[in-house]
Design a protein around this motif. Structure first.
Motif, PDB file in Angstrom:
ATOM      1  N   SER A   1       0.842  -1.192   0.000  1.00 38.80           N
ATOM      2  CA  SER A   1       0.000   0.000   0.000  1.00 38.80           C
ATOM      3  C   SER A   1       0.875   1.239   0.000  1.00 38.80           C
ATOM      4  CB  SER A   1      -0.916   0.017   1.227  1.00 38.80           C
ATOM      5  OG  SER A   1      -1.810  -1.084   1.203  1.00 38.80           O
TER       6      SER A   1
ATOM      7  N   GLY B   1      -2.591   5.707  -0.569  1.00 31.70           N
ATOM      8  CA  GLY B   1      -3.998   5.389  -0.637  1.00 31.70           C
ATOM      9  C   GLY B   1      -4.360   4.297  -1.617  1.00 31.70           C
ATOM     10  N   HIS B   2      -3.367   3.711  -2.276  1.00 28.30           N
ATOM     11  CA  HIS B   2      -3.598   2.634  -3.235  1.00 28.30           C
ATOM     12  C   HIS B   2      -2.962   1.348  -2.715  1.00 28.30           C
ATOM     13  CE1 HIS B   2      -5.023   5.539  -6.225  1.00 28.30           C
ATOM     14  NE2 HIS B   2      -3.997   6.303  -5.874  1.00 28.30           N
ATOM     15  N   THR B   3      -3.634   0.238  -2.941  1.00 27.76           N
ATOM     16  CA  THR B   3      -3.125  -1.062  -2.517  1.00 27.76           C
ATOM     17  C   THR B   3      -2.931  -1.955  -3.739  1.00 27.76           C
ATOM     18  OG1 THR B   3      -4.220  -0.937  -0.363  1.00 27.76           O
ATOM     19  CG2 THR B   3      -3.550  -3.121  -1.129  1.00 27.76           C
ATOM     20  N   ASP B   4      -1.751  -2.500  -3.878  1.00 25.83           N
ATOM     21  CA  ASP B   4      -1.429  -3.420  -4.967  1.00 25.83           C
ATOM     22  C   ASP B   4      -1.264  -4.821  -4.387  1.00 25.83           C
ATOM     23  OD1 ASP B   4      -1.360  -1.426  -6.896  1.00 25.83           O
ATOM     24  OD2 ASP B   4       0.728  -0.932  -6.441  1.00 25.83           O
TER      25      ASP B   4
END
Length: 290
Positions: free
Chosen positions: A176, A179-182
């Protein structure tokens, strides 16, 4: 003159407007942090099994076994061309096929060369091709390119070869940032290898960074820079002399050792470190990617 000065002053704040919080540091990138924390080991992590050596007209292959019995075996494949040695390391057996660039953008410009085994002992192998020699050591695994008996480039001189394979709980991993989770469904899968340019004082390359062609050390006493990064970005603001990524990626870098045209072409991040021993210079680098 006054108008030019006013324009320069107006643009100066823009040049200082880089928002570094939008760019991952090595500390915030799990695979970069893991590889950068690796240290040379007194023994070895990978060794070449001489009983698996296989010789063909322009290729030599062998199995690399890990000291840790739970680590998957690897395959070393060396191909000889006129003035060029290419070697590839990958898993011997795997359920998850790693991405490889389709096709070969360099192959059409390379001419196959025959090699000759010059010496073979219990500790290693010396192979000649053209006016060059490659020395292969078994324990630990290491590979050195020589010309006129002078070592130019050594791979795995500090035993930092790292090849992460798929763990049982691969699906549980994620990253993460901002604010984005991969998700990383295949788990940690980075690869890394160190290179030493023997007799060199400087290394050059990766010109997509707005810095000097002579790359500055990113490790050493009092140096806390991040590794040089190869990650394609389309950004407006950037800093001068940064190690952060910029536009395209150039995967080739070389050194100033003597007059030899020695270079390394391999994608990944680089840690550059200069070491001076007995008035002899060498440039060390560690490259890794995921």
């Amino acid at each position: 003159m006054a108008r030019r000065l006013y324009t320069l002053l107006l643009l100066l704040p823009l040049a200082l407007a880089v928002d570094r919080s939008k760019f991952k540091t090595c500390e915030q990138n799990p695979f970069c942090k893991r590889n950068r924390e690796l240290t040379p080991v007194p023994e070895f992590l990978h060794a070449l099994d001489p009983s698996t050596l296989d010789f063909s007209s322009s290729r030599i292959s062998a199995t690399l076994v890990a000291k840790d019995a739970g680590t998957a075996a690897l395959i070393l494949d060396m191909t000889f061309y006129e003035g060029v040695l290419r070697f590839r390391v990958t898993e011997k057996q795997t359920k998850q096929v790693r991405f490889e660039i389709p096709g070969d953008i360099m192959r059409t410009s390379l001419v196959d060369a025959k090699y000759k085994v010059l010496a073979r002992t219990d500790d290693g192998l010396r192979v000649g091709f053209g006016d060059s020699v490659v020395s292969l050591s078994y324990q630990p695994f290491g590979l050195t390119l020589l010309q006129s008996d002078k070592p130019l480039v050594t791979a795995n001189a500090r035993t930092l070869l790292s090849f992460e394979t798929k763990p049982e709980n691969a699906g549980e991993h994620s990253q993460s940032f901002g604010g984005h989770t991969d998700s990383t469904p295949h788990g940690p899968s980075s690869v890394g290898l160190d290179f030493t340019f023997n007799g060199a004082q400087h290394v050059y390359g990766i010109p997509e960074h707005a810095t000097s062609m002579a790359l500055q050390p990113t490790r050493g006493d009092g140096i806390t820079l991040d590794p040089y990064r190869l990650f394609n970005l389309d950004v407006f603001e950037y800093e001068l002399v940064p190690e952060m990524a910029l536009y395209g990626s150039c995967l080739l870098y070389t050194s100033d050792a003597a007059d030899e045209e020695d270079s390394v072409d391999l994608g990944g991040r680089r840690i550059i470190k200069k070491k001076k021993n007995n008035k002899e210079e060498e440039m060390r680098s560690n490259r890794y990617n995921e």
